[in-house]
Design a protein around this motif. Sequence first.
Motif, PDB file in Angstrom:
ATOM      1  N   SER A  72       0.844  -1.199   0.000  1.00 23.65           N
ATOM      2  CA  SER A  72       0.000   0.000   0.000  1.00 23.65           C
ATOM      3  C   SER A  72       0.877   1.246   0.000  1.00 23.65           C
ATOM      4  CB  SER A  72      -0.900   0.001   1.231  1.00 23.65           C
ATOM      5  OG  SER A  72      -1.551   1.251   1.350  1.00 23.65           O
ATOM      6  N   SER A  74       0.247   3.947   1.306  1.00 28.01           N
ATOM      7  CA  SER A  74       0.097   4.662   2.581  1.00 28.01           C
ATOM      8  C   SER A  74       1.102   4.198   3.634  1.00 28.01           C
ATOM      9  CB  SER A  74      -1.327   4.503   3.112  1.00 28.01           C
ATOM     10  OG  SER A  74      -1.608   3.142   3.378  1.00 28.01           O
ATOM     11  N   PHE A 102       2.515   9.221  -4.415  1.00 26.10           N
ATOM     12  CA  PHE A 102       1.559   9.323  -3.317  1.00 26.10           C
ATOM     13  C   PHE A 102       2.188   9.996  -2.110  1.00 26.10           C
ATOM     14  CE2 PHE A 102       0.408   5.863  -6.014  1.00 26.10           C
ATOM     15  CZ  PHE A 102      -0.974   5.882  -6.067  1.00 26.10           C
ATOM     16  N   GLU A 103       1.448  10.921  -1.533  1.00 30.91           N
ATOM     17  CA  GLU A 103       1.857  11.558  -0.279  1.00 30.91           C
ATOM     18  C   GLU A 103       0.813  11.171   0.766  1.00 30.91           C
ATOM     19  OE1 GLU A 103       2.328  15.986   1.646  1.00 30.91           O
ATOM     20  OE2 GLU A 103       2.868  15.738  -0.471  1.00 30.91           O
ATOM     21  N   GLY A 105      -0.492   8.368   1.213  1.00 30.45           N
ATOM     22  CA  GLY A 105      -1.470   7.472   0.613  1.00 30.45           C
ATOM     23  C   GLY A 105      -2.369   8.120  -0.429  1.00 30.45           C
ATOM     24  N   LYS A 106      -2.289   9.436  -0.589  1.00 31.85           N
ATOM     25  CA  LYS A 106      -3.123  10.146  -1.567  1.00 31.85           C
ATOM     26  C   LYS A 106      -2.286  10.447  -2.805  1.00 31.85           C
ATOM     27  CE  LYS A 106      -5.590  14.432  -2.329  1.00 31.85           C
ATOM     28  NZ  LYS A 106      -5.640  15.819  -1.979  1.00 31.85           N
ATOM     29  N   ARG A 107      -2.839  10.124  -3.980  1.00 36.29           N
ATOM     30  CA  ARG A 107      -2.082  10.359  -5.207  1.00 36.29           C
ATOM     31  C   ARG A 107      -1.932  11.844  -5.476  1.00 36.29           C
ATOM     32  NH1 ARG A 107      -3.879   7.686 -10.700  1.00 36.29           N
ATOM     33  NH2 ARG A 107      -5.105   9.554 -10.905  1.00 36.29           N
ATOM     34  N   VAL A 108      -0.674  12.261  -5.711  1.00 37.82           N
ATOM     35  CA  VAL A 108      -0.371  13.672  -5.960  1.00 37.82           C
ATOM     36  C   VAL A 108       0.345  13.885  -7.298  1.00 37.82           C
ATOM     37  CG1 VAL A 108      -0.333  14.327  -3.516  1.00 37.82           C
ATOM     38  CG2 VAL A 108       1.767  13.493  -4.603  1.00 37.82           C
TER      39      VAL A 108
END
Length: 197
Positions: A72, A74, A102-103, A105-108
């Motif tokens: 994962s 995250s 991902f930062e 767990g959120k895609r950036v």
Amino acid sequence: MKLRHIGLALAIVSTLGCSIKQTVDPAQLSTTLQPEICMIAAPGVREGFTHAYGAALQSKGFTLRQLPAGSSPSRCPLSTTYTGTWRWDVALYMRYAEIGVFEGGKRVGRAVYDARSGGGRLDKFIDAESKIHELADELFPNGAALLGQRPRPAVVATSVSEAATGRSRGELLQELQDTPGLSYEEYQRRYREIMGQ
């Protein structure tokens, strides 16, 4: 002669419907992140892809930590997932590559190279390592150069002089302007002290 023209026309028409696409949404990273990035390959990714992408990230100033395939994103403050597929058509070529950033767990950020509809195009036979470096350069335009910065402390509304004298900043500035005989350097020193600089 007529057959030759028909064959040429068919070849042109068949390549017109073929396309190779590349899209990159550069990663928007918080400057407070440390420059360590966790690499997470999709299951079955070629070792050469991992090596090329890791080298590209290191050249951008990142330190690497390899996580098991399919982990994962995250699991780390900053992570990247990647996949790539190859196909044989006279020669082996990279058919598809996708990189996600991902930062927390959120895609950036995301980069995609897609030659799946490349069909008869000869420009699908690229140097995959160079293409991976190109994607990394576009995905991380600043590399890790801006990472690891501490947040600036909040600006204090009152200066040391204000707190010590109990007078407002305006009163202290007026007093400074009314003081005769100050050198430029002394005036600047007192001004900076009043302004809390």
